[in-house]
Design a protein around this motif. Structure first.
Motif, PDB file in Angstrom:
ATOM      1  N   THR A  91       0.820  -1.210   0.000  1.00 40.70           N
ATOM      2  CA  THR A  91       0.000   0.000   0.000  1.00 40.70           C
ATOM      3  C   THR A  91       0.857   1.265   0.000  1.00 40.70           C
ATOM      4  OG1 THR A  91      -1.616  -1.237   1.291  1.00 40.70           O
ATOM      5  CG2 THR A  91      -1.929   1.149   1.137  1.00 40.70           C
ATOM      6  N   LYS A 140      -3.354   7.765  -3.375  1.00 42.66           N
ATOM      7  CA  LYS A 140      -4.237   6.703  -2.920  1.00 42.66           C
ATOM      8  C   LYS A 140      -5.712   7.015  -3.195  1.00 42.66           C
ATOM      9  CE  LYS A 140      -1.056   5.012   0.478  1.00 42.66           C
ATOM     10  NZ  LYS A 140      -0.722   4.835   1.853  1.00 42.66           N
ATOM     11  N   LEU A 168      -7.730   4.176  -1.573  1.00 42.81           N
ATOM     12  CA  LEU A 168      -7.032   2.903  -1.400  1.00 42.81           C
ATOM     13  C   LEU A 168      -6.733   2.679   0.075  1.00 42.81           C
ATOM     14  CD1 LEU A 168      -5.532   0.423  -2.555  1.00 42.81           C
ATOM     15  CD2 LEU A 168      -3.512   1.873  -2.767  1.00 42.81           C
ATOM     16  N   CYS A 203      -3.403  -2.605  -0.324  1.00 44.24           N
ATOM     17  CA  CYS A 203      -3.069  -3.328  -1.550  1.00 44.24           C
ATOM     18  C   CYS A 203      -2.042  -4.384  -1.173  1.00 44.24           C
ATOM     19  CB  CYS A 203      -2.497  -2.392  -2.610  1.00 44.24           C
ATOM     20  SG  CYS A 203      -2.057  -3.247  -4.144  1.00 44.24           S
ATOM     21  N   GLU A 259      -2.790  -9.813  -7.127  1.00 45.15           N
ATOM     22  CA  GLU A 259      -2.988  -8.553  -6.403  1.00 45.15           C
ATOM     23  C   GLU A 259      -4.427  -8.451  -5.939  1.00 45.15           C
ATOM     24  OE1 GLU A 259      -3.282  -3.764  -7.259  1.00 45.15           O
ATOM     25  OE2 GLU A 259      -2.235  -5.019  -8.709  1.00 45.15           O
ATOM     26  N   SER A 285      -6.824  -5.480  -3.650  1.00 48.17           N
ATOM     27  CA  SER A 285      -6.853  -4.158  -3.029  1.00 48.17           C
ATOM     28  C   SER A 285      -8.250  -3.867  -2.528  1.00 48.17           C
ATOM     29  CB  SER A 285      -6.472  -3.073  -4.043  1.00 48.17           C
ATOM     30  OG  SER A 285      -5.211  -3.308  -4.603  1.00 48.17           O
TER      31      SER A 285
END
Length: 117
Positions: free
Chosen positions: A8, A14, A23, A26, A34, A36
């Motif tokens: 992250t 973000k 975000l 992640c 991946e 998130s």
């Protein structure tokens, strides 16, 4: 041994302004998978998934997002250990079970187009 790595803090930005999301976390697995979580005050949370040719968004309410994230990580890790690339059968089953969607603006931010007119 592979493990999930929180990446992250490698993102300088973000906030996704065009989707009004932030975000939260992640994580990557063996630099091949991946997941998130994106939060929003006005919309459902989004869990973004990318594994081989499979990618998309799973919507969740805020209360369930992190539990769902952990469940998804386990499923993806198991499949990755068995098949380094997702099989057609796995993609179909995963997409159906988790309601994996491909929003139109996941690849291309269409909001900037409106500024042209």
């Amino acid at each position: 041994m592979e493990s999930w790595k929180n990446v992250t803090n490698t993102f300088s930005e973000k906030r996704r302004h065009y989707r009004n999301t932030y975000l939260e976390i992640c994580e990557v697995y063996d630099e091949a998978v991946e997941v998130s979580v994106f939060s929003s005050e006005s919309q459902p949370y989004e869990i973004y998934v990318s594994y081989g040719r499979m990618y998309g968004v799973i919507y969740s309410n805020a209360e369930d997002a992190y539990a769902k994230l952990e469940e998804i990580k386990k499923v993806l890790e198991k499949e990755y250990k068995e098949n380094k690339e997702p099989t057609d059968e796995f993609i179909e089953a995963f997409a159906e079970k988790y309601q994996l969607e491909l929003p139109q603006d996941i690849i291309f931010d269409t909001s900037a187009l409106f500024d042209l007119f």
